[in-house]
Design a protein around this motif. Structure first.
Motif, PDB file in Angstrom:
ATOM      1  N   ALA A 105       0.825  -1.208   0.000  1.00 24.34           N
ATOM      2  CA  ALA A 105       0.000   0.000   0.000  1.00 24.34           C
ATOM      3  C   ALA A 105       0.858   1.257   0.000  1.00 24.34           C
ATOM      4  O   ALA A 105       0.506   2.263  -0.630  1.00 24.34           O
ATOM      5  N   ARG A 106       2.000   1.193   0.666  1.00 21.61           N
ATOM      6  CA  ARG A 106       2.863   2.367   0.817  1.00 21.61           C
ATOM      7  C   ARG A 106       3.991   2.423  -0.213  1.00 21.61           C
ATOM      8  O   ARG A 106       4.913   3.215  -0.096  1.00 21.61           O
ATOM      9  N   GLY A 107       3.895   1.560  -1.220  1.00 21.19           N
ATOM     10  CA  GLY A 107       4.856   1.608  -2.310  1.00 21.19           C
ATOM     11  C   GLY A 107       6.201   1.000  -1.999  1.00 21.19           C
ATOM     12  O   GLY A 107       7.174   1.233  -2.720  1.00 21.19           O
ATOM     13  N   GLU A 108       6.295   0.191  -0.950  1.00 19.93           N
ATOM     14  CA  GLU A 108       7.562  -0.425  -0.563  1.00 19.93           C
ATOM     15  C   GLU A 108       7.783  -1.770  -1.250  1.00 19.93           C
ATOM     16  O   GLU A 108       8.888  -2.297  -1.246  1.00 19.93           O
ATOM     17  N   THR A 109       6.735  -2.347  -1.796  1.00 15.79           N
ATOM     18  CA  THR A 109       6.828  -3.567  -2.581  1.00 15.79           C
ATOM     19  C   THR A 109       5.686  -3.559  -3.582  1.00 15.79           C
ATOM     20  O   THR A 109       4.668  -2.887  -3.376  1.00 15.79           O
ATOM     21  N   MET A 110       5.847  -4.293  -4.658  1.00 12.54           N
ATOM     22  CA  MET A 110       4.818  -4.282  -5.693  1.00 12.54           C
ATOM     23  C   MET A 110       3.662  -5.218  -5.361  1.00 12.54           C
ATOM     24  O   MET A 110       2.492  -4.900  -5.611  1.00 12.54           O
ATOM     25  N   VAL A 111       3.981  -6.388  -4.770  1.00 14.67           N
ATOM     26  CA  VAL A 111       2.970  -7.436  -4.570  1.00 14.67           C
ATOM     27  C   VAL A 111       3.084  -8.003  -3.154  1.00 14.67           C
ATOM     28  O   VAL A 111       4.193  -8.144  -2.618  1.00 14.67           O
ATOM     29  N   SER A 112       1.958  -8.329  -2.581  1.00 14.67           N
ATOM     30  CA  SER A 112       1.934  -9.027  -1.294  1.00 14.67           C
ATOM     31  C   SER A 112       1.099 -10.292  -1.414  1.00 14.67           C
ATOM     32  O   SER A 112       0.156 -10.363  -2.209  1.00 14.67           O
ATOM     33  N   ILE A 113       1.461 -11.308  -0.632  1.00 15.09           N
ATOM     34  CA  ILE A 113       0.606 -12.484  -0.469  1.00 15.09           C
ATOM     35  C   ILE A 113      -0.148 -12.261   0.831  1.00 15.09           C
ATOM     36  O   ILE A 113       0.458 -12.219   1.906  1.00 15.09           O
ATOM     37  N   SER A 114      -1.459 -12.081   0.723  1.00 12.88           N
ATOM     38  CA  SER A 114      -2.248 -11.574   1.840  1.00 12.88           C
ATOM     39  C   SER A 114      -3.659 -12.144   1.809  1.00 12.88           C
ATOM     40  O   SER A 114      -4.116 -12.650   0.779  1.00 12.88           O
ATOM     41  N   PHE A 115      -4.338 -12.009   2.911  1.00 19.03           N
ATOM     42  CA  PHE A 115      -5.780 -12.213   2.887  1.00 19.03           C
ATOM     43  C   PHE A 115      -6.390 -10.991   2.195  1.00 19.03           C
ATOM     44  O   PHE A 115      -6.008  -9.850   2.475  1.00 19.03           O
ATOM     45  N   VAL A 116      -7.341 -11.240   1.306  1.00 16.78           N
ATOM     46  CA  VAL A 116      -7.814 -10.144   0.457  1.00 16.78           C
ATOM     47  C   VAL A 116      -8.580  -9.076   1.244  1.00 16.78           C
ATOM     48  O   VAL A 116      -8.630  -7.920   0.826  1.00 16.78           O
ATOM     49  N   HIS A 117      -9.154  -9.445   2.384  1.00 14.51           N
ATOM     50  CA  HIS A 117      -9.843  -8.417   3.170  1.00 14.51           C
ATOM     51  C   HIS A 117      -8.864  -7.365   3.688  1.00 14.51           C
ATOM     52  O   HIS A 117      -9.227  -6.210   3.873  1.00 14.51           O
ATOM     53  N   ASP A 118      -7.597  -7.763   3.934  1.00 15.98           N
ATOM     54  CA  ASP A 118      -6.599  -6.786   4.374  1.00 15.98           C
ATOM     55  C   ASP A 118      -6.257  -5.807   3.252  1.00 15.98           C
ATOM     56  O   ASP A 118      -5.948  -4.638   3.512  1.00 15.98           O
ATOM     57  N   VAL A 119      -6.327  -6.271   2.011  1.00 15.71           N
ATOM     58  CA  VAL A 119      -6.099  -5.384   0.861  1.00 15.71           C
ATOM     59  C   VAL A 119      -7.244  -4.375   0.757  1.00 15.71           C
ATOM     60  O   VAL A 119      -7.023  -3.181   0.525  1.00 15.71           O
ATOM     61  N   THR A 120      -8.468  -4.854   0.948  1.00 17.04           N
ATOM     62  CA  THR A 120      -9.639  -3.965   0.894  1.00 17.04           C
ATOM     63  C   THR A 120      -9.517  -2.853   1.927  1.00 17.04           C
ATOM     64  O   THR A 120      -9.838  -1.689   1.647  1.00 17.04           O
ATOM     65  N   THR A 121      -9.053  -3.196   3.120  1.00 20.69           N
ATOM     66  CA  THR A 121      -8.877  -2.184   4.173  1.00 20.69           C
ATOM     67  C   THR A 121      -7.934  -1.086   3.717  1.00 20.69           C
ATOM     68  O   THR A 121      -8.223   0.108   3.898  1.00 20.69           O
ATOM     69  N   GLU A 122      -6.813  -1.463   3.100  1.00 21.53           N
ATOM     70  CA  GLU A 122      -5.856  -0.453   2.629  1.00 21.53           C
ATOM     71  C   GLU A 122      -6.459   0.397   1.514  1.00 21.53           C
ATOM     72  O   GLU A 122      -6.238   1.613   1.455  1.00 21.53           O
ATOM     73  N   ALA A 123      -7.247  -0.234   0.634  1.00 20.36           N
ATOM     74  CA  ALA A 123      -7.887   0.519  -0.455  1.00 20.36           C
ATOM     75  C   ALA A 123      -8.900   1.518   0.100  1.00 20.36           C
ATOM     76  O   ALA A 123      -8.960   2.676  -0.353  1.00 20.36           O
ATOM     77  N   VAL A 124      -9.690   1.092   1.074  1.00 21.97           N
ATOM     78  CA  VAL A 124     -10.684   1.983   1.691  1.00 21.97           C
ATOM     79  C   VAL A 124      -9.999   3.147   2.389  1.00 21.97           C
ATOM     80  O   VAL A 124     -10.542   4.262   2.447  1.00 21.97           O
ATOM     81  N   ASN A 125      -8.791   2.922   2.887  1.00 20.97           N
ATOM     82  CA  ASN A 125      -8.035   3.985   3.542  1.00 20.97           C
ATOM     83  C   ASN A 125      -7.315   4.897   2.556  1.00 20.97           C
ATOM     84  O   ASN A 125      -6.553   5.778   2.954  1.00 20.97           O
ATOM     85  N   GLY A 126      -7.549   4.669   1.254  1.00 22.09           N
ATOM     86  CA  GLY A 126      -7.060   5.599   0.246  1.00 22.09           C
ATOM     87  C   GLY A 126      -5.766   5.225  -0.442  1.00 22.09           C
ATOM     88  O   GLY A 126      -5.235   6.017  -1.230  1.00 22.09           O
ATOM     89  N   PHE A 127      -5.255   4.026  -0.192  1.00 21.97           N
ATOM     90  CA  PHE A 127      -4.005   3.618  -0.832  1.00 21.97           C
ATOM     91  C   PHE A 127      -4.283   2.995  -2.198  1.00 21.97           C
ATOM     92  O   PHE A 127      -5.338   2.386  -2.417  1.00 21.97           O
ATOM     93  N   PRO A 128      -3.336   3.096  -3.141  1.00 19.23           N
ATOM     94  CA  PRO A 128      -3.559   2.647  -4.524  1.00 19.23           C
ATOM     95  C   PRO A 128      -3.328   1.139  -4.694  1.00 19.23           C
ATOM     96  O   PRO A 128      -2.423   0.706  -5.410  1.00 19.23           O
ATOM     97  N   VAL A 129      -4.130   0.340  -4.024  1.00 19.44           N
ATOM     98  CA  VAL A 129      -3.951  -1.106  -4.074  1.00 19.44           C
ATOM     99  C   VAL A 129      -5.188  -1.802  -4.636  1.00 19.44           C
ATOM    100  O   VAL A 129      -6.315  -1.309  -4.535  1.00 19.44           O
ATOM    101  N   GLY A 130      -4.941  -2.950  -5.239  1.00 22.36           N
ATOM    102  CA  GLY A 130      -6.004  -3.822  -5.700  1.00 22.36           C
ATOM    103  C   GLY A 130      -5.721  -5.226  -5.222  1.00 22.36           C
ATOM    104  O   GLY A 130      -4.645  -5.510  -4.685  1.00 22.36           O
ATOM    105  N   SER A 131      -6.671  -6.126  -5.426  1.00 24.81           N
ATOM    106  CA  SER A 131      -6.486  -7.503  -4.971  1.00 24.81           C
ATOM    107  C   SER A 131      -6.947  -8.481  -6.039  1.00 24.81           C
ATOM    108  O   SER A 131      -7.708  -8.129  -6.955  1.00 24.81           O
ATOM    109  N   ALA A 132      -6.474  -9.717  -5.912  1.00 21.19           N
ATOM    110  CA  ALA A 132      -6.897 -10.800  -6.792  1.00 21.19           C
ATOM    111  C   ALA A 132      -6.793 -12.095  -6.015  1.00 21.19           C
ATOM    112  O   ALA A 132      -6.019 -12.202  -5.060  1.00 21.19           O
TER     113      ALA A 132
END
Length: 343
Positions: free
Chosen positions: A217-244
């Motif tokens: 979310a903060r641009g320190e890495t391109m990709v994370s292996i994560s639970f997708v709900h954690d990605v949604t949280t970062e997106a809702v907080n305004g970070f430029p992230v998507g999930s798959a």
């Protein structure tokens, strides 16, 4: 979108309904909380204010929580363990660390949450479901003119060399869920061959399961292996992230809750446990911008939550891969064969 103040007000009202003033009491409860800090804090603050019970909340990842319960076995200081991946909760049940307790609310829970209870002989219960997948920084992908990963195979592409973060399975339930998922999806030998290849593209193995997506979310890495709900949280907080979620198939965590056996405040723990399974008690995740699917089927659904029916979920064997011996074996093999390989 609800404001934090409105969310807090609604959450307080929900608990007040579930815990009327006549049922209020004094005392305390010691909780290990393995969900995001915002969720833990909201639960503890409002529960304390509406019941009069002092909540001593400690935040720990799933692996660390299990280690603490083992360390306290002879003299437990914890009353209840809330959240975190279900495998360690099953291991705690297997090791006799948690109390058998059958809630009257089980009939209101989704089948996967009920199965978590029966698999553990009612020593734990499912409180939320979260599929495993990928997070990615849209801006970094655009700069590199790379496509978002859509499959496990995609993570091996040259453009992701040094650009993927995941957690260490010895301390993170998220990462252990990945190992167990790959073993069930590919077979063990092919899964370890895959993880050896993936190692080349991993920049770091973090201690926490949520650290990789925060880095993405903060641009320190391109990709994370994560639970997708954690990605949604970062997106809702305004970070430029998507999930798959991987096209080959993926697993999901059953976030769980357990009462510690011989804890100092067992009766208070049972009351907290019952409340945490009510529709009111299960709205704190959403109020704290967390998007796991709650286990109580009566909780209103939010469109931002991942619908399990729309992704390819494997038939994850929670009983087998939640067993202590299997977890130790797989993590030990990963540490021996993968973690220290050169990049």
């Amino acid at each position: 979108m609800r404001t934090p103040l409105l969310a807090l007000t609604l959450a307080a009202a929900a608990i007040a309904t579930a815990c009327p003033a006549s049922a209020q009491s004094t005392g305390q409860i010691n909780v290990i909380c393995s969900v995001q800090a915002e969720w833990c804090n909201l639960m503890s603050t409002v529960y304390a204010k509406t019941t009069g019970v002092k909540v001593n909340m400690t935040a720990k990842g799933s692996g660390e929580a299990l280690a603490q319960l083992n360390a306290e076995r002879a003299n437990p200081k914890t009353d209840i363990w809330f959240g975190g991946t279900g495998d360690p909760h099953l291991q705690a049940a297997e090791q006799g660390l948690t109390l058998e307790y059958k809630s009257a609310q089980l009939k209101d829970l989704h089948p996967w949450a009920q199965k978590q209870a029966t698999d553990s002989q009612y020593r734990t219960v499912g409180v939320y479901l979260g599929p495993l997948g990928f997070g990615f920084n849209k801006e970094l992908l655009a700069k590199k003119k790379a496509q978002p990963p859509a499959s496990w195979a995609d993570l091996l592409k040259p453009e992701f060399k040094g650009e993927v973060q995941m957690a260490n399975p010895a301390s993170s339930g998220t990462a252990y869920t990945m190992i167990a998922t790959l073993v069930q999806l590919m077979g063990e030998e092919k899964a370890f061959d895959y993880m050896k290849k993936l190692h080349t593209n991993i920049s770091t193995y973090t201690r926490s399961g949520t650290a990789p997506v925060k880095a993405a979310a903060r641009g320190e890495t391109m990709v994370s292996i994560s639970f997708v709900h954690d990605v949604t949280t970062e997106a809702v907080n305004g970070f430029p992230v998507g999930s798959a979620t991987p096209s080959e198939g993926t697993g999901a965590e059953i976030g769980s809750m357990s009462i510690v056996k011989n804890g100092p405040n067992t009766e208070a723990a049972k009351k907290f446990y019952e409340w945490a399974l009510t529709p009111g008690g299960q709205q704190f995740g959403l109020a704290a911008k967390q998007f796991q699917l709650p286990s109580n089927a009566k909780v209103p659904k939010d469109s931002r939550m991942t619908d399990p029916a729309k992704i390819k979920l494997i038939n994850y064997d929670y009983a087998k891969y939640g067993a202590s011996a299997e977890r130790r074996r797989l993590i030990a093999r990963w540490e021996k064969e993968v973690m220290n390989l050169p990049r």
